[in-house]
Scaffold this motif. Structure first.
Motif, PDB file in Angstrom:
ATOM      1  N   LEU A  20       1.381   0.707 -18.085  1.00 22.08           N
ATOM      2  CA  LEU A  20       0.091   0.851 -17.408  1.00 22.08           C
ATOM      3  C   LEU A  20       0.064   0.110 -16.071  1.00 22.08           C
ATOM      4  CD1 LEU A  20      -2.466   0.695 -20.355  1.00 22.08           C
ATOM      5  CD2 LEU A  20      -2.002   2.643 -18.841  1.00 22.08           C
ATOM      6  N   ALA A  21       0.710  -1.038 -15.989  1.00 18.11           N
ATOM      7  CA  ALA A  21       0.771  -1.766 -14.714  1.00 18.11           C
ATOM      8  C   ALA A  21       1.529  -0.933 -13.670  1.00 18.11           C
ATOM      9  CB  ALA A  21       1.436  -3.125 -14.906  1.00 18.11           C
ATOM     10  N   TRP A  22       2.658  -0.349 -14.079  1.00 18.36           N
ATOM     11  CA  TRP A  22       3.409   0.520 -13.167  1.00 18.36           C
ATOM     12  C   TRP A  22       2.561   1.730 -12.762  1.00 18.36           C
ATOM     13  CZ3 TRP A  22       4.774   5.629 -13.954  1.00 18.36           C
ATOM     14  CH2 TRP A  22       5.572   6.182 -12.950  1.00 18.36           C
ATOM     15  N   LEU A  23       1.862   2.334 -13.734  1.00 20.56           N
ATOM     16  CA  LEU A  23       1.046   3.512 -13.462  1.00 20.56           C
ATOM     17  C   LEU A  23      -0.042   3.194 -12.437  1.00 20.56           C
ATOM     18  CD1 LEU A  23       0.774   6.475 -14.406  1.00 20.56           C
ATOM     19  CD2 LEU A  23      -0.910   5.668 -16.074  1.00 20.56           C
ATOM     20  N   ARG A  24      -0.633   2.004 -12.525  1.00 17.87           N
ATOM     21  CA  ARG A  24      -1.677   1.595 -11.563  1.00 17.87           C
ATOM     22  C   ARG A  24      -1.114   1.491 -10.151  1.00 17.87           C
ATOM     23  NH1 ARG A  24      -3.314  -1.558 -16.211  1.00 17.87           N
ATOM     24  NH2 ARG A  24      -5.361  -0.810 -16.861  1.00 17.87           N
ATOM     25  N   SER A  70      15.527   8.585 -22.999  1.00 17.28           N
ATOM     26  CA  SER A  70      16.399   8.070 -21.927  1.00 17.28           C
ATOM     27  C   SER A  70      16.587   9.065 -20.787  1.00 17.28           C
ATOM     28  CB  SER A  70      17.755   7.633 -22.492  1.00 17.28           C
ATOM     29  OG  SER A  70      17.576   6.610 -23.448  1.00 17.28           O
ATOM     30  N   LEU A  71      15.526   9.773 -20.443  1.00 15.54           N
ATOM     31  CA  LEU A  71      15.570  10.738 -19.347  1.00 15.54           C
ATOM     32  C   LEU A  71      14.586  10.325 -18.257  1.00 15.54           C
ATOM     33  CD1 LEU A  71      15.511  14.015 -21.468  1.00 15.54           C
ATOM     34  CD2 LEU A  71      17.477  13.069 -20.232  1.00 15.54           C
ATOM     35  N   ALA A  72      15.073  10.188 -17.044  1.00 15.97           N
ATOM     36  CA  ALA A  72      14.227   9.890 -15.887  1.00 15.97           C
ATOM     37  C   ALA A  72      14.064  11.195 -15.116  1.00 15.97           C
ATOM     38  CB  ALA A  72      14.869   8.811 -15.020  1.00 15.97           C
ATOM     39  N   MET A 119       0.844  -1.180   0.000  1.00 16.24           N
ATOM     40  CA  MET A 119       0.000   0.000   0.000  1.00 16.24           C
ATOM     41  C   MET A 119       0.890   1.244   0.000  1.00 16.24           C
ATOM     42  SD  MET A 119      -3.184   0.787   2.335  1.00 16.24           S
ATOM     43  CE  MET A 119      -4.128   2.229   2.124  1.00 16.24           C
ATOM     44  N   ARG A 120       0.510   2.204  -0.795  1.00 16.65           N
ATOM     45  CA  ARG A 120       1.258   3.460  -0.884  1.00 16.65           C
ATOM     46  C   ARG A 120       1.139   4.231   0.420  1.00 16.65           C
ATOM     47  NH1 ARG A 120       2.085   6.177  -5.393  1.00 16.65           N
ATOM     48  NH2 ARG A 120       3.419   7.299  -3.992  1.00 16.65           N
ATOM     49  N   GLU A 121       2.215   4.913   0.781  1.00 18.54           N
ATOM     50  CA  GLU A 121       2.214   5.755   1.966  1.00 18.54           C
ATOM     51  C   GLU A 121       2.364   7.210   1.558  1.00 18.54           C
ATOM     52  OE1 GLU A 121       4.910   4.570   5.027  1.00 18.54           O
ATOM     53  OE2 GLU A 121       4.492   2.446   4.715  1.00 18.54           O
ATOM     54  N   ILE A 122       1.637   8.072   2.244  1.00 19.79           N
ATOM     55  CA  ILE A 122       1.700   9.501   1.972  1.00 19.79           C
ATOM     56  C   ILE A 122       3.116   9.996   2.225  1.00 19.79           C
ATOM     57  CG2 ILE A 122       0.851  11.760   2.732  1.00 19.79           C
ATOM     58  CD1 ILE A 122      -1.810  10.301   3.406  1.00 19.79           C
ATOM     59  N   GLY A 123       3.627  10.802   1.303  1.00 16.38           N
ATOM     60  CA  GLY A 123       4.953  11.396   1.455  1.00 16.38           C
ATOM     61  C   GLY A 123       6.093  10.553   0.928  1.00 16.38           C
ATOM     62  N   ASN A 124       5.815   9.298   0.551  1.00 13.60           N
ATOM     63  CA  ASN A 124       6.861   8.433   0.017  1.00 13.60           C
ATOM     64  C   ASN A 124       6.668   8.256  -1.480  1.00 13.60           C
ATOM     65  OD1 ASN A 124       8.025   7.977   2.528  1.00 13.60           O
ATOM     66  ND2 ASN A 124       6.711   6.230   2.951  1.00 13.60           N
ATOM     67  N   PRO A 125       7.628   8.755  -2.279  1.00 16.45           N
ATOM     68  CA  PRO A 125       7.480   8.595  -3.734  1.00 16.45           C
ATOM     69  C   PRO A 125       7.517   7.128  -4.145  1.00 16.45           C
ATOM     70  CG  PRO A 125       9.512   9.780  -3.189  1.00 16.45           C
ATOM     71  CD  PRO A 125       8.826   9.449  -1.904  1.00 16.45           C
ATOM     72  N   HIS A 126       6.784   6.825  -5.182  1.00 17.83           N
ATOM     73  CA  HIS A 126       6.790   5.472  -5.740  1.00 17.83           C
ATOM     74  C   HIS A 126       8.054   5.308  -6.578  1.00 17.83           C
ATOM     75  CE1 HIS A 126       4.825   1.744  -6.811  1.00 17.83           C
ATOM     76  NE2 HIS A 126       5.170   1.945  -8.067  1.00 17.83           N
ATOM     77  N   PRO A 127       8.691   4.140  -6.539  1.00 18.58           N
ATOM     78  CA  PRO A 127       9.897   3.950  -7.358  1.00 18.58           C
ATOM     79  C   PRO A 127       9.608   4.140  -8.844  1.00 18.58           C
ATOM     80  CG  PRO A 127       9.571   2.113  -5.840  1.00 18.58           C
ATOM     81  CD  PRO A 127       8.342   2.960  -5.770  1.00 18.58           C
ATOM     82  N   ARG A 128      10.556   4.765  -9.521  1.00 22.37           N
ATOM     83  CA  ARG A 128      10.417   4.961 -10.967  1.00 22.37           C
ATOM     84  C   ARG A 128      10.516   3.625 -11.681  1.00 22.37           C
ATOM     85  NH1 ARG A 128      14.107  10.070 -11.063  1.00 22.37           N
ATOM     86  NH2 ARG A 128      12.522  11.681 -11.264  1.00 22.37           N
ATOM     87  N   LEU A 129       9.832   3.565 -12.804  1.00 25.72           N
ATOM     88  CA  LEU A 129       9.949   2.420 -13.698  1.00 25.72           C
ATOM     89  C   LEU A 129      11.311   2.520 -14.379  1.00 25.72           C
ATOM     90  CD1 LEU A 129       8.404   0.031 -15.052  1.00 25.72           C
ATOM     91  CD2 LEU A 129       7.612   1.685 -16.742  1.00 25.72           C
ATOM     92  N   PRO A 130      12.100   1.436 -14.408  1.00 29.57           N
ATOM     93  CA  PRO A 130      13.396   1.517 -15.095  1.00 29.57           C
ATOM     94  C   PRO A 130      13.218   1.953 -16.544  1.00 29.57           C
ATOM     95  CG  PRO A 130      13.211  -0.537 -13.878  1.00 29.57           C
ATOM     96  CD  PRO A 130      11.857   0.113 -13.833  1.00 29.57           C
TER      97      PRO A 130
END
Length: 167
Positions: free
Chosen positions: A26-30, A92-94, A1-12
């Motif tokens: 789309l799976a990562w976005l969900r 190729s920019l994150a 479960m996502r926590e407030i204030g903690n960014p979600h890891p970027r998709l490689p």
């Protein structure tokens, strides 16, 4: 479960010369944005300048049995964010992307499943964004989103998206 204030890891980032797999993105976005699971996105299609979603209407119904404006607005804003994010990934920019400004015009009720398309407001937008990122490390691009129910344009949105400087 996502926590407030903690960014979600970027998709490689995809390997150089490869595109993002729409299903993987789309799976990562969900996971990254929990409300995405409830938007009714059925399919994502893209080419060089256009990103499109095909969506089911039932998750976005209002009390009148048509599309709920707040949901449709969120979808157009998010599709613009995805356009910029996928454009960056293709180069190729994150980087972090935020919506800086958004507006919508509701033109007709949404009465069935629909599609939303997103594309640069100006043909030179992507080149100008690339130049700005190279020169200043940050940039902006103006995008147009159009929601179509069959052949009827139901909503047109405009968004300015900012690409933030690298960490």
């Amino acid at each position: 479960m996502r926590e407030i204030g903690n960014p979600h890891p970027r998709l490689p980032l995809p390997a150089p010369g490869q595109e993002d797999d729409p299903a993987v993105f789309l799976a990562w976005l969900r996971e990254a944005i929990p409300m995405v699971e409830h938007l009714g996105i059925q399919r994502m299609v893209r080419d060089d300048l256009t990103l499109a979603w095909e969506l089911a209407l039932p998750p976005s119904l209002n009390d009148k049995g048509t599309g709920f404006g707040g949901s449709l607005t969120a979808q157009t804003t998010l599709l613009g964010w995805c356009w910029v994010t996928l454009w960056l990934r293709r180069h190729s920019l994150a980087r972090d992307v935020v919506v800086a400004e958004a507006s919508q015009r509701f033109l007709a009720p949404v009465t069935d499943d629909y599609r939303i398309t997103c594309f640069p407001e100006h043909d030179t937008g992507p080149v100008e964004l690339a130049d700005s990122l190279a020169a200043r490390g940050r940039g902006r691009i103006a995008l147009i989103q159009q929601l179509w129910c069959g052949d009827t344009l139901c909503l047109e949105a405009h968004g300015d998206y900012a690409v933030l400087a690298a960490d």
